[in-house]
Design a protein around this motif. Structure first.
Motif, PDB file in Angstrom:
ATOM      1  N   GLY A  68      -8.671  -9.503  -7.352  1.00 34.44           N
ATOM      2  CA  GLY A  68      -9.797  -8.849  -6.695  1.00 34.44           C
ATOM      3  C   GLY A  68     -10.310  -7.697  -7.531  1.00 34.44           C
ATOM      4  N   THR A  69     -11.361  -7.063  -7.047  1.00 37.88           N
ATOM      5  CA  THR A  69     -11.927  -5.912  -7.739  1.00 37.88           C
ATOM      6  C   THR A  69     -10.977  -4.721  -7.627  1.00 37.88           C
ATOM      7  N   VAL A  70     -11.241  -3.696  -8.402  1.00 38.55           N
ATOM      8  CA  VAL A  70     -10.433  -2.477  -8.342  1.00 38.55           C
ATOM      9  C   VAL A  70     -10.481  -1.894  -6.928  1.00 38.55           C
ATOM     10  N   PHE A  71     -11.675  -1.894  -6.320  1.00 36.44           N
ATOM     11  CA  PHE A  71     -11.810  -1.378  -4.956  1.00 36.44           C
ATOM     12  C   PHE A  71     -10.997  -2.218  -3.976  1.00 36.44           C
ATOM     13  N   GLN A  72     -11.117  -3.535  -4.052  1.00 35.47           N
ATOM     14  CA  GLN A  72     -10.351  -4.403  -3.163  1.00 35.47           C
ATOM     15  C   GLN A  72      -8.851  -4.170  -3.333  1.00 35.47           C
ATOM     16  N   GLN A  73      -8.411  -4.042  -4.575  1.00 37.44           N
ATOM     17  CA  GLN A  73      -6.990  -3.791  -4.846  1.00 37.44           C
ATOM     18  C   GLN A  73      -6.535  -2.494  -4.168  1.00 37.44           C
ATOM     19  N   SER A  74      -7.383  -1.458  -4.215  1.00 36.59           N
ATOM     20  CA  SER A  74      -7.007  -0.182  -3.591  1.00 36.59           C
ATOM     21  C   SER A  74      -6.912  -0.325  -2.074  1.00 36.59           C
ATOM     22  N   VAL A  75      -7.812  -1.104  -1.488  1.00 37.91           N
ATOM     23  CA  VAL A  75      -7.773  -1.342  -0.036  1.00 37.91           C
ATOM     24  C   VAL A  75      -6.512  -2.124   0.330  1.00 37.91           C
ATOM     25  N   TRP A  76      -6.208  -3.158  -0.435  1.00 40.49           N
ATOM     26  CA  TRP A  76      -5.012  -3.963  -0.150  1.00 40.49           C
ATOM     27  C   TRP A  76      -3.738  -3.155  -0.345  1.00 40.49           C
ATOM     28  N   ASP A  77      -3.728  -2.286  -1.357  1.00 41.89           N
ATOM     29  CA  ASP A  77      -2.565  -1.417  -1.559  1.00 41.89           C
ATOM     30  C   ASP A  77      -2.360  -0.497  -0.357  1.00 41.89           C
ATOM     31  N   GLU A  78      -3.459  -0.007   0.204  1.00 39.06           N
ATOM     32  CA  GLU A  78      -3.363   0.875   1.375  1.00 39.06           C
ATOM     33  C   GLU A  78      -2.835   0.114   2.590  1.00 39.06           C
ATOM     34  N   LEU A  79      -3.177  -1.159   2.711  1.00 34.96           N
ATOM     35  CA  LEU A  79      -2.659  -1.973   3.821  1.00 34.96           C
ATOM     36  C   LEU A  79      -1.132  -2.019   3.802  1.00 34.96           C
ATOM     37  N   LEU A  80      -0.557  -1.989   2.616  1.00 33.97           N
ATOM     38  CA  LEU A  80       0.902  -2.056   2.485  1.00 33.97           C
ATOM     39  C   LEU A  80       1.590  -0.818   3.057  1.00 33.97           C
ATOM     40  N   ASN A  81       0.823   0.241   3.315  1.00 28.79           N
ATOM     41  CA  ASN A  81       1.388   1.469   3.887  1.00 28.79           C
ATOM     42  C   ASN A  81       1.440   1.456   5.409  1.00 28.79           C
ATOM     43  N   PRO A 114      -6.204 -11.760  -0.068  1.00 29.51           N
ATOM     44  CA  PRO A 114      -5.757 -13.104  -0.418  1.00 29.51           C
ATOM     45  C   PRO A 114      -4.304 -13.419  -0.040  1.00 29.51           C
ATOM     46  N   ILE A 115      -3.544 -12.407   0.402  1.00 27.65           N
ATOM     47  CA  ILE A 115      -2.122 -12.651   0.668  1.00 27.65           C
ATOM     48  C   ILE A 115      -1.814 -12.364   2.133  1.00 27.65           C
ATOM     49  N   TRP A 116      -2.066 -13.389   2.938  1.00 26.67           N
ATOM     50  CA  TRP A 116      -1.890 -13.378   4.383  1.00 26.67           C
ATOM     51  C   TRP A 116      -0.489 -12.908   4.755  1.00 26.67           C
ATOM     52  N   ILE A 117      -0.378 -12.136   5.780  1.00 25.93           N
ATOM     53  CA  ILE A 117       0.825 -11.571   6.387  1.00 25.93           C
ATOM     54  C   ILE A 117       1.497 -10.534   5.489  1.00 25.93           C
ATOM     55  N   ILE A 118       1.787 -10.873   4.247  1.00 24.63           N
ATOM     56  CA  ILE A 118       2.538  -9.972   3.374  1.00 24.63           C
ATOM     57  C   ILE A 118       1.741  -8.707   3.070  1.00 24.63           C
ATOM     58  N   ILE A 119       0.444  -8.847   2.807  1.00 23.99           N
ATOM     59  CA  ILE A 119      -0.456  -7.690   2.777  1.00 23.99           C
ATOM     60  C   ILE A 119      -1.070  -7.674   4.179  1.00 23.99           C
ATOM     61  N   PRO A 120      -0.585  -6.789   5.048  1.00 20.31           N
ATOM     62  CA  PRO A 120      -0.789  -6.922   6.499  1.00 20.31           C
ATOM     63  C   PRO A 120      -2.145  -6.462   7.045  1.00 20.31           C
ATOM     64  N   CYS A 121      -3.204  -7.175   6.700  1.00 19.52           N
ATOM     65  CA  CYS A 121      -4.519  -6.825   7.239  1.00 19.52           C
ATOM     66  C   CYS A 121      -4.580  -7.084   8.750  1.00 19.52           C
TER      67      CYS A 121
END
Length: 157
Positions: A68-81, A114-121
Motif C-alpha cells: 500500500g501507499t505510505v499513508f495506508q501503511q501508517s493507518v494499518w500500523d496504527e490499527l495494530l495498536n 489487505p490483511i483481514w483480522i491480523i491487522i484489526p480494522c
C-alpha cells in the motif's frame, strides 16, 4: 507468491504470502474446497488463525508484507495498536495519526486493509458505537467483535 484457502467460522480466508511475509488475507463468500497442504511460508499464519478462532490467541506474531501507499501503511500500523477485545472510533484513530481532518482518508485506508483480522480494522467503529463499514460485511465485523469480547449477543428474531 503462495496461496492457500483456510476455512474459518465466518467464511473462507484466502491467504497469500511468501518468504517476505503475509501479503494479504481476504475473506471470500464462495464455497470452495480448502487445501489440506499449506505452503511452508503460510503455515504459521494458518496455525495462528486456528488459535485465534479457538479463543487461545489474542495477538498475532507474523511477518507481514502488506502492499500500500505510505499513508495506508501508517493507518494499518496504527490499527495494530488497538488491543484485543477493544474498539476505537474512526475519529480516535485519526487523532492517533495526528490529523482529525483526515477521517475520510483514514476510513478509506481501513477499507483497503489487505490483511483481514491480523491487522484489526474490524475494531474500528463509528463515534456513536455503530458498526459502520467493513469490507467483509457488517455481520462478520459483529461476529469478530463478539468473539474477541467473549460475549455473544442474542438476537430477538
Amino acid at each position: 507468491m503462495q496461496t492457500t484457502y483456510y476455512k474459518t467460522p465466518i467464511g473462507i480466508a484466502k491467504i497469500k504470502g511468501d518468504q517476505n511475509g503475509i501479503q494479504s488475507i481476504s475473506v471470500i463468500d464462495d464455497d470452495i474446497e480448502t487445501l489440506t497442504e499449506v505452503p511452508t511460508c503460510l503455515q504459521e499464519c494458518v496455525t495462528q488463525l486456528d488459535e485465534y478462532f479457538a479463543g487461545t490467541r489474542k495477538e498475532f506474531d507474523l511477518k507481514m508484507n502488506p502492499q500500500g501507499t505510505v499513508f495506508q501503511q501508517s493507518v494499518w500500523d496504527e490499527l495494530l495498536n488497538i488491543p484485543f477485545g477493544r474498539t476505537r472510533s474512526y475519529l480516535e484513530q485519526t487523532k492517533q495519526l495526528g490529523d482529525v481532518k483526515a477521517i475520510r482518508a483514514v476510513a478509506s485506508a481501513n477499507s483497503k486493509n489487505p490483511i483481514w483480522i491480523i491487522i484489526p480494522c474490524h475494531r474500528v467503529i463509528g463515534s456513536n458505537g455503530s458498526l459502520t463499514g467493513y469490507a467483509g460485511g457488517i455481520w462478520r465485523k459483529k461476529w469478530l467483535l463478539e468473539h474477541e469480547s467473549g460475549i455473544k449477543q442474542q438476537t430477538l428474531f
